[in-house]
Design a protein around this motif. Structure first.
Motif, PDB file in Angstrom:
ATOM      1  N   SER A 113       0.808  -1.219   0.000  1.00  0.00           N
ATOM      2  CA  SER A 113       0.000   0.000   0.000  1.00  0.00           C
ATOM      3  C   SER A 113       0.839   1.266   0.000  1.00  0.00           C
ATOM      4  O   SER A 113       0.377   2.325  -0.452  1.00  0.00           O
ATOM      5  CB  SER A 113      -0.932   0.007   1.219  1.00  0.00           C
ATOM      6  OG  SER A 113      -1.820  -1.091   1.179  1.00  0.00           O
ATOM      7  N   PRO A 152      -3.424   0.414  -7.176  1.00  0.00           N
ATOM      8  CA  PRO A 152      -4.590   0.366  -6.276  1.00  0.00           C
ATOM      9  C   PRO A 152      -5.467  -0.860  -6.486  1.00  0.00           C
ATOM     10  O   PRO A 152      -6.116  -1.323  -5.540  1.00  0.00           O
ATOM     11  CB  PRO A 152      -5.344   1.657  -6.628  1.00  0.00           C
ATOM     12  CG  PRO A 152      -4.326   2.553  -7.227  1.00  0.00           C
ATOM     13  CD  PRO A 152      -3.373   1.660  -7.949  1.00  0.00           C
ATOM     14  N   SER A 153      -5.481  -1.401  -7.690  1.00  0.00           N
ATOM     15  CA  SER A 153      -6.310  -2.585  -7.930  1.00  0.00           C
ATOM     16  C   SER A 153      -5.658  -3.862  -7.389  1.00  0.00           C
ATOM     17  O   SER A 153      -6.336  -4.866  -7.189  1.00  0.00           O
ATOM     18  CB  SER A 153      -6.585  -2.733  -9.428  1.00  0.00           C
ATOM     19  OG  SER A 153      -5.378  -2.861 -10.157  1.00  0.00           O
ATOM     20  N   PRO A 184      -3.281  -4.123  -4.296  1.00  0.00           N
ATOM     21  CA  PRO A 184      -2.504  -3.460  -3.246  1.00  0.00           C
ATOM     22  C   PRO A 184      -1.520  -4.372  -2.527  1.00  0.00           C
ATOM     23  O   PRO A 184      -0.741  -3.888  -1.708  1.00  0.00           O
ATOM     24  CB  PRO A 184      -3.582  -2.965  -2.282  1.00  0.00           C
ATOM     25  CG  PRO A 184      -4.715  -3.916  -2.476  1.00  0.00           C
ATOM     26  CD  PRO A 184      -4.684  -4.315  -3.919  1.00  0.00           C
TER      27      PRO A 184
END
Length: 575
Positions: free
Chosen positions: A340, A350-351, A353
């Motif tokens: 993250s 972000p898809s 993490p």
């Protein structure tokens, strides 16, 4: 200034006097001529005569001054009083030498940071401890290991017993108390609510942190030194059972919030869920597809081999809060788990993490030109990762060896990635997400002169401890001014290792006495004991190297170590 002028020659003094007189004569000569315009020859003659007398007088004075200065030069250049010989009086130099003296005569544990749960100082009502404070329970003791959480602390004593304290251990009896004893423990790691401890024989124990759970939980049967006699353990614990080969044993452990890593003597890595509250769900176990719903039958804390690493011999492991690192014998670094904040050294997506299988960090792409990089040390904590790299200068494809002056030279650099909003990257930047390895310049490319090698030697990072938001690094600088080594700190030329701190300081865990964070590595002052010592000049804190010191009536070979925990820091004497 008078000393400098006293060293000038008589000729230069006379020349300066003549120039000064020439400037003065021009200023006075004009009005003289205006007054005696009717009798110019008489004024000119008298003016020349006076100038000659002045030049003669100044020349004589300059000569006499030069003779006096030359005859008394030794008196001018020598000090008025002799400097005191301080060779055998190191205690007069301040707290740095007092710390050295205490390390020899009386080992101990210094702790600072948040004290909301009575971990730093169980006897104090202070919510925070701003500078290093001695933990009285461990006075005169050396430890095998020390770990500090925000709510509890744990240590392994010299004889291998586990000691716990803090309100996370007990709300009422939070002073240091021996718990798991008689196991000859060597090291430990701390998860959210459990402790993982490694014994000298390779056994791995998992026990709850809370005293209430230790007393109420299942207590396994234990044998006794008496034949045909057995009983129950005094506290509840479980033994972790990785699938080991003949002659193989667990050699090292490292833990995060919900997971722990186990490194075996043959270079294999096992991962295990180490918390009773949450199952690892960010891929930090390194097993593709493994989560609570897909876990195999058996105990929740079943050990899983990280099979992707089977082709590599792992020599070091490190665990952050929710991610894991592994270093093999060829200098490659593998990372898996939460990404993250970019702590895996790969681009944040972000898809996706997190990554549930080990991936290799791009160490070799960090250097341009003819360099051969090799990772030598890894560390992880919170959402940060650190990698120490030896980069050797090699011959390029089109280079002539006779033209390469630094061929074979090794440069040691420290690289980092992850969360930097509190400054924990140490790069001087307040970066929220650092998803590629970036150099910690303050700890990289350092050299010092080595008398034994008769040349420059790189300064490596001797140790590094990564807390939740702050970090400390101990540098492997030379601790003696001569080429010989020693096991005692009594010699005046024995110094300590440099130790630097950086990152979050919201609970005064950096030990500076102030609350401001630091995005660059800094030094802190050595702790003072007593008003007399506090009044002396400030000296930066150093970590005492391995030496012989007194533990009661015994002489023990010990060294100082640093530990960064959750908003808490400590320095302790270790064996």
């Amino acid at each position: 200034m008078w000393t400098t002028r006293g060293r000038q020659s008589a000729t230069s003094l006379a020349l300066q006097a003549s120039r000064r007189l020439a400037r003065d004569s021009r200023a006075v000569g004009a009005p003289w001529r205006r007054s005696y315009a009717s009798n110019g020859n008489q004024g000119t003659s008298l003016h020349w005569f006076r100038n000659s007398l002045c030049v003669a007088a100044l020349g004589t004075a300059a000569y006499l001054g030069y003779e006096y200065t030359s005859s008394n030069r030794n008196d001018i250049e020598s000090p008025v009083e002799h400097v005191k010989d301080l060779t055998n009086a190191t205690e007069d130099f301040g707290s740095q030498f007092a710390q050295k003296k205490r390390s020899v005569k009386s080992p101990g544990v210094y702790v600072w940071g948040t004290n909301a749960y009575k971990v730093v100082d169980p006897r104090s009502k202070d919510a925070v401890v701003k500078t290093p404070r001695r933990l009285a329970y461990f006075d005169g003791q050396v430890l095998r290991d020390l770990k500090l959480g925000e709510k509890s602390g744990a240590a392994i004593t010299e004889n291998g017993d586990l000691v716990q304290w803090g309100k996370g251990y007990s709300e009422t009896d939070y002073k240091p108390t021996p718990t798991l004893t008689g196991k000859n423990l060597t090291s430990l790691c701390m998860s959210n609510d459990r402790l993982i401890a490694l014994a000298s024989d390779g056994s791995v124990y998992s026990l709850p942190i809370a005293k209430e759970d230790q007393l109420a939980g299942h207590k396994p049967s234990e044998g006794s030194w008496m034949p045909f006699w057995s009983g129950s353990a005094s506290v509840s614990y479980r033994k972790l059972q990785p699938s080991l080969k003949m002659g193989e044993r667990v050699a090292a452990i490292s833990g995060g919030i919900d997971h722990a890593l186990l490194l075996t003597s043959s270079g294999r890595v096992f991962s295990v869920a180490s918390s009773s509250e949450n199952y690892p769900s960010f891929g930090q176990l390194g097993v593709p597809g493994l989560k609570w719903a897909t876990r195999p039958k058996g105990p929740v804390d079943m050990c899983h081999e990280v099979s992707t690493l089977k082709g590599s011999k792992i020599i070091q492991i490190a665990a952050g809060d929710y991610h894991s690192l592994a270093l093999d014998d060829k200098g490659n670094v593998y990372a898996f788990g939460d990404n993250s904040f970019g702590q895996l050294g790969m681009e944040f997506d972000p898809s996706f993490p997190f990554c549930d299988r080990p991936i290799m960090m791009p160490i070799r792409r960090l250097y341009r030109g003819a360099y051969l990089p090799k990772a030598t040390r890894i560390a992880a904590g919170g959402a940060n990762s650190f990698v120490a790299v030896d980069a050797q200068r090699v011959l390029g494809s089109n280079e002539n060896p006779s033209n390469v002056r630094d061929l074979g030279r090794v440069t040691v650099d420290v690289w980092t990635c992850g969360r930097g909003i509190w400054g924990a990257l140490g790069t001087g930047k307040w970066t929220h997400i650092q998803d590629s390895l970036t150099k910690v310049k303050s700890l990289s490319g350092l050299f010092e002169y080595d008398e034994r090698l008769n040349g420059l030697a790189p300064i490596r990072m001797r140790d590094i401890s990564v807390g939740t938001t702050h970090v400390s690094a101990v540098m492997d600088n030379k601790t003696q001014m001569d080429a010989a080594t020693t096991n005692s700190l009594d010699e005046t030329n024995a110094w300590g290792y440099d130790v630097l701190w950086w990152g979050g300081n919201e609970h005064f865990q950096l030990g500076t006495g102030r609350r401001s964070n630091s995005s660059k590595p800094i030094y802190i002052n050595a702790p003072a004991e007593g008003k007399r010592e506090a009044d002396k000049q400030d000296a930066r804190l150093q970590i005492m190297p391995r030496h012989k010191g007194k533990v009661g009536s015994r002489t023990v070979n010990m060294e100082q170590r640093v530990e960064c925990g959750r908003h808490i820091s400590a320095i302790y004497s270790g064996v």
